[in-house]
Design a protein around this motif. Structure first.
Motif, PDB file in Angstrom:
ATOM      1  N   PRO A  89       0.905  -1.222  -0.061  1.00 12.70           N
ATOM      2  CA  PRO A  89      -0.037  -0.098   0.234  1.00 12.70           C
ATOM      3  C   PRO A  89       0.880   1.231   0.162  1.00 12.70           C
ATOM      4  CG  PRO A  89      -0.964  -1.586   1.564  1.00 12.70           C
ATOM      5  CD  PRO A  89       0.410  -2.137   1.073  1.00 12.70           C
ATOM      6  N   SER A  90       2.024   1.192   0.629  1.00 11.76           N
ATOM      7  CA  SER A  90       2.868   2.468   0.550  1.00 11.76           C
ATOM      8  C   SER A  90       3.292   2.837  -0.906  1.00 11.76           C
ATOM      9  CB  SER A  90       4.197   2.201   1.498  1.00 11.76           C
ATOM     10  OG  SER A  90       4.909   1.033   0.945  1.00 11.76           O
ATOM     11  N   LEU A  91       2.981   2.151  -1.837  1.00  7.14           N
ATOM     12  CA  LEU A  91       3.170   2.624  -3.099  1.00  7.14           C
ATOM     13  C   LEU A  91       2.127   3.849  -3.853  1.00  7.14           C
ATOM     14  CD1 LEU A  91       4.135  -0.705  -5.269  1.00  7.14           C
ATOM     15  CD2 LEU A  91       5.546   1.355  -4.677  1.00  7.14           C
ATOM     16  N   LEU A  92       1.085   3.710  -2.724  1.00  8.24           N
ATOM     17  CA  LEU A  92       0.109   4.853  -3.207  1.00  8.24           C
ATOM     18  C   LEU A  92       0.549   6.391  -2.463  1.00  8.24           C
ATOM     19  CD1 LEU A  92      -3.416   3.264  -2.480  1.00  8.24           C
ATOM     20  CD2 LEU A  92      -1.898   3.281  -4.259  1.00  8.24           C
ATOM     21  N   ASN A  93       0.340   7.341  -3.139  1.00 12.20           N
ATOM     22  CA  ASN A  93       0.679   8.502  -2.769  1.00 12.20           C
ATOM     23  C   ASN A  93      -0.351   9.331  -1.866  1.00 12.20           C
ATOM     24  OD1 ASN A  93      -0.941   9.898  -4.629  1.00 12.20           O
ATOM     25  ND2 ASN A  93       0.511   9.542  -6.200  1.00 12.20           N
ATOM     26  N   GLU A  94      -0.124  10.487  -1.483  1.00  8.34           N
ATOM     27  CA  GLU A  94      -1.198  11.295  -0.437  1.00  8.34           C
ATOM     28  C   GLU A  94      -2.273  11.565  -1.437  1.00  8.34           C
ATOM     29  OE1 GLU A  94      -1.652  15.853   0.948  1.00  8.34           O
ATOM     30  OE2 GLU A  94       0.479  15.059   0.110  1.00  8.34           O
ATOM     31  N   LYS A  95      -2.289  11.803  -2.485  1.00  9.87           N
ATOM     32  CA  LYS A  95      -3.467  12.241  -3.258  1.00  9.87           C
ATOM     33  C   LYS A  95      -4.229  10.819  -3.666  1.00  9.87           C
ATOM     34  CE  LYS A  95      -4.677  14.202  -7.745  1.00  9.87           C
ATOM     35  NZ  LYS A  95      -4.223  14.895  -9.224  1.00  9.87           N
ATOM     36  N   GLU A  96      -3.657   9.871  -4.025  1.00  5.17           N
ATOM     37  CA  GLU A  96      -4.222   8.613  -4.200  1.00  5.17           C
ATOM     38  C   GLU A  96      -5.002   8.146  -2.669  1.00  5.17           C
ATOM     39  OE1 GLU A  96      -1.599   6.874  -7.888  1.00  5.17           O
ATOM     40  OE2 GLU A  96      -0.754   6.590  -5.786  1.00  5.17           O
ATOM     41  N   LEU A  97      -4.340   8.156  -1.839  1.00  7.17           N
ATOM     42  CA  LEU A  97      -5.038   7.640  -0.620  1.00  7.17           C
ATOM     43  C   LEU A  97      -6.212   8.349  -0.104  1.00  7.17           C
ATOM     44  CD1 LEU A  97      -1.724   6.848   1.631  1.00  7.17           C
ATOM     45  CD2 LEU A  97      -3.413   5.177   0.845  1.00  7.17           C
ATOM     46  N   ASN A  98      -6.022   9.918  -0.259  1.00  7.29           N
ATOM     47  CA  ASN A  98      -7.100  10.703   0.178  1.00  7.29           C
ATOM     48  C   ASN A  98      -8.393  10.687  -0.651  1.00  7.29           C
ATOM     49  OD1 ASN A  98      -6.109  12.052   2.479  1.00  7.29           O
ATOM     50  ND2 ASN A  98      -4.931  13.527   1.522  1.00  7.29           N
ATOM     51  N   ALA A  99      -8.144  10.334  -1.919  1.00  7.49           N
ATOM     52  CA  ALA A  99      -9.234  10.044  -2.633  1.00  7.49           C
ATOM     53  C   ALA A  99     -10.245   8.897  -2.303  1.00  7.49           C
ATOM     54  CB  ALA A  99      -8.913   9.803  -4.186  1.00  7.49           C
ATOM     55  N   LEU A 100      -9.452   7.937  -1.846  1.00  3.36           N
ATOM     56  CA  LEU A 100     -10.211   6.529  -1.112  1.00  3.36           C
ATOM     57  C   LEU A 100     -10.754   7.040  -0.085  1.00  3.36           C
ATOM     58  CD1 LEU A 100      -7.350   3.847  -1.943  1.00  3.36           C
ATOM     59  CD2 LEU A 100      -9.780   4.095  -3.235  1.00  3.36           C
ATOM     60  N   PHE A 101     -10.025   7.967   0.976  1.00  3.38           N
ATOM     61  CA  PHE A 101     -10.723   8.265   2.380  1.00  3.38           C
ATOM     62  C   PHE A 101     -11.949   9.180   1.938  1.00  3.38           C
ATOM     63  CE2 PHE A 101      -6.334   7.510   4.069  1.00  3.38           C
ATOM     64  CZ  PHE A 101      -6.884   6.557   5.037  1.00  3.38           C
ATOM     65  N   GLU A 102     -12.036  10.000   1.045  1.00  2.00           N
ATOM     66  CA  GLU A 102     -12.985  10.534   0.775  1.00  2.00           C
ATOM     67  C   GLU A 102     -14.337   9.898   0.355  1.00  2.00           C
ATOM     68  OE1 GLU A 102     -14.583  14.261  -2.569  1.00  2.00           O
ATOM     69  OE2 GLU A 102     -12.335  13.602  -2.566  1.00  2.00           O
ATOM     70  N   GLU A 103     -14.124   8.913  -0.307  1.00  2.00           N
ATOM     71  CA  GLU A 103     -15.237   7.902  -0.734  1.00  2.00           C
ATOM     72  C   GLU A 103     -15.647   7.171   0.579  1.00  2.00           C
ATOM     73  OE1 GLU A 103     -17.884   6.794  -2.873  1.00  2.00           O
ATOM     74  OE2 GLU A 103     -16.499   7.863  -4.070  1.00  2.00           O
ATOM     75  N   ILE A 104     -14.816   6.749   1.310  1.00  2.00           N
ATOM     76  CA  ILE A 104     -14.961   5.856   2.470  1.00  2.00           C
ATOM     77  C   ILE A 104     -15.807   6.949   3.486  1.00  2.00           C
ATOM     78  CG2 ILE A 104     -14.048   4.726   4.384  1.00  2.00           C
ATOM     79  CD1 ILE A 104     -11.673   4.197   2.853  1.00  2.00           C
ATOM     80  N   TYR A 105     -15.512   7.968   3.695  1.00  3.18           N
ATOM     81  CA  TYR A 105     -16.116   8.890   4.619  1.00  3.18           C
ATOM     82  C   TYR A 105     -17.413   9.219   4.024  1.00  3.18           C
ATOM     83  CZ  TYR A 105     -12.660   9.268   8.097  1.00  3.18           C
ATOM     84  OH  TYR A 105     -11.698   9.059   9.200  1.00  3.18           O
ATOM     85  N   LYS A 106     -17.727   9.314   2.728  1.00  5.64           N
ATOM     86  CA  LYS A 106     -18.982   9.678   2.161  1.00  5.64           C
ATOM     87  C   LYS A 106     -20.067   8.401   2.244  1.00  5.64           C
ATOM     88  CE  LYS A 106     -19.063  10.096  -2.567  1.00  5.64           C
ATOM     89  NZ  LYS A 106     -18.828  10.482  -3.907  1.00  5.64           N
ATOM     90  N   ASP A 107     -19.378   7.055   2.129  1.00  2.00           N
ATOM     91  CA  ASP A 107     -20.437   6.010   2.189  1.00  2.00           C
ATOM     92  C   ASP A 107     -20.410   5.189   3.317  1.00  2.00           C
ATOM     93  OD1 ASP A 107     -20.486   6.637  -0.674  1.00  2.00           O
ATOM     94  OD2 ASP A 107     -18.829   5.120  -1.154  1.00  2.00           O
ATOM     95  N   PHE A 108     -19.718   5.701   4.295  1.00  2.00           N
ATOM     96  CA  PHE A 108     -19.861   4.631   5.691  1.00  2.00           C
ATOM     97  C   PHE A 108     -19.897   5.349   6.810  1.00  2.00           C
ATOM     98  CE2 PHE A 108     -18.002   2.167   2.426  1.00  2.00           C
ATOM     99  CZ  PHE A 108     -18.625   0.691   2.325  1.00  2.00           C
ATOM    100  N   ASN A 109     -20.412   5.004   7.978  1.00  2.00           N
ATOM    101  CA  ASN A 109     -20.370   5.638   9.212  1.00  2.00           C
ATOM    102  C   ASN A 109     -19.015   5.437   9.878  1.00  2.00           C
ATOM    103  OD1 ASN A 109     -21.260   6.868  11.636  1.00  2.00           O
ATOM    104  ND2 ASN A 109     -22.204   4.931  12.241  1.00  2.00           N
ATOM    105  N   VAL A 110     -18.107   6.446   9.512  1.00  3.42           N
ATOM    106  CA  VAL A 110     -16.668   6.013  10.057  1.00  3.42           C
ATOM    107  C   VAL A 110     -16.725   6.882  11.619  1.00  3.42           C
ATOM    108  CG1 VAL A 110     -14.467   6.588   9.887  1.00  3.42           C
ATOM    109  CG2 VAL A 110     -15.589   5.915   7.914  1.00  3.42           C
ATOM    110  N   SER A 111     -16.330   6.190  12.526  1.00  7.25           N
ATOM    111  CA  SER A 111     -16.013   6.775  14.035  1.00  7.25           C
ATOM    112  C   SER A 111     -15.283   7.944  14.200  1.00  7.25           C
ATOM    113  CB  SER A 111     -15.744   5.592  15.047  1.00  7.25           C
ATOM    114  OG  SER A 111     -14.321   5.404  14.698  1.00  7.25           O
TER     115      SER A 111
END
Length: 375
Positions: free
Chosen positions: A62-84
């Protein structure tokens, strides 16, 4: 409580012991990341709005992903799921990816826990395993991660390597503890199907170390971990108080989890789902919202066996009362009867109707598990 696992299959090199689904080509990385976001949308109801307490990026690398790529995934996760409010978010990382710049950028993402694949502090071991980093790079990565503010760090080590002596293993452990890392995952080498190491073993290019040596190394691991105030909370995992892996603990405590990505698994208490292990097929089928996973409805026997596998290996043990109440009396009676021989032989301990592996039993865990399975 629930968790989300995201599989990042890309690697720069194939480790000779690894049997995980991976790809040495980055050709499809952009398309794969788009497919991950699409699957997150498609599976947004899987956890039924349960609070997501852990997110884990595993691999692959996973450390082959950069900051921008990771944040794009986080944006989707936080949009679709009830993250604590304060989830544990882990990124598996290769030491040579963890430059100062990369770590500083990583701090701009929600990642708050690193799992660093050290494996050994001997360069000859790393070369034998076909790892792409050096011992020096491991030490730098850990110290620099600490310097930029990562406090929750885990390190992986492997023992039982071909020709590894107990003295060499002791050095690895001492170097690890010097780095003040609060979590250790230590795995005995296993020769998995379709790995280079198994091929080398069969052709006598390498040899397994004697079982007596394996046992010495495991005992030394437990001894030194205890001396450094680490809790042996699962067969291969040791941690300072407050630094247990919440994500993995969720697996061992039957929490529901969603697996995203090629080869990822999901569990909702009644069934398991297995995503396909083909990169191009995964990308295509997710994009077309086609069938990209198989689903298995769990029988009572499956649920019992899963419970035995996941709990007996932990510090919390296997609760016979839980088996009776949640799975059924016949399974509790079966477990009680099967456990008698193991208790008599000193491999299991029964306390307050909970079964625990004894110190003797921890080294032959798989044999004990096989004996307790409902077939």
């Amino acid at each position: 409580m629930s968790g989300i696992y995201i599989h990042i299959p890309f690697c720069a090199k194939k480790c000779f012991y690894c049997d995980f689904f991976m790809s040495l080509s980055l050709k499809y990385k952009d398309d794969y990341l788009k497919a991950l976001k699409q699957e997150l949308k498609l599976r947004k109801n899987y956890l039924q709005n349960q609070s997501v307490e852990t997110i884990y990026f595993g691999g692959g690398t996973p450390s082959l992903l950069n900051e921008k790529e990771l944040n794009a995934l986080f944006e989707e996760i936080y949009k679709d799921f009830n993250v604590s409010e304060n989830p544990e978010i882990t990124l598996e990382a290769n030491p040579d990816d963890l430059s100062t710049e990369y770590l500083k950028n990583l701090r701009k993402t929600p990642v708050n826990r690193l799992s660093i694949g050290i494996q050994s502090f001997f360069d000859d071991d790393l070369k034998m395993m076909n790892r792409r980093h050096s011992a020096k790079e491991s030490i730098f990565a850990v110290k620099e991660a600490q310097n930029v503010g990562f406090k929750n760090i885990s390190g992986d080590l492997i023992y039982g390597l071909p020709e590894m002596t107990t003295k060499k293993w002791e050095y690895n452990l001492q170097e690890f503890f010097k780095l003040k890392i609060p979590h250790l995952s230590a795995y005995h080498l296993t020769y998995e199907p379709n790995t280079v190491f198994l091929k080398y073993l069969k052709t006598k290019r390498i040899y397994e170390i004697p079982e007596t040596e394996s046992l010495k190394q495991f005992e030394l691991l437990k001894q030194l971990a205890k001396a450094h105030n680490f809790i042996h909370y699962e067969t291969s995992n040791f941690a300072k108080d407050g630094f247990f892996s919440k994500h993995n603990t969720g697996y061992w405590q039957q929490k529901h989890y969603l697996g995203i990505g090629a080869s990822a698994h999901s569990y909702d208490g009644n069934s398991r789902q297995f995503n396909i292990k083909n990169l191009k097929e995964y990308i295509t089928r997710v994009g077309e919202t086609g069938a990209y996973f198989e689903k298995e409805i769990l029988s009572d026997a499956d649920i019992y066996n899963d419970y035995i596998i996941t709990t007996l290996r932990t510090v919390w043990g296997t609760d016979v009362s839980y088996v009776s109440e949640k799975i059924g009396n016949r399974f509790a009676e079966f477990l009680t009867n099967k456990a008698k021989t193991q208790i008599h032989n000193g491999n299991l301990v029964l306390k307050d109707n909970v079964l625990y592996l004894s110190e003797k039993g921890k080294f032959i865990e798989n044999t004990i598990l096989e004996n307790l399975f409902y077939l």
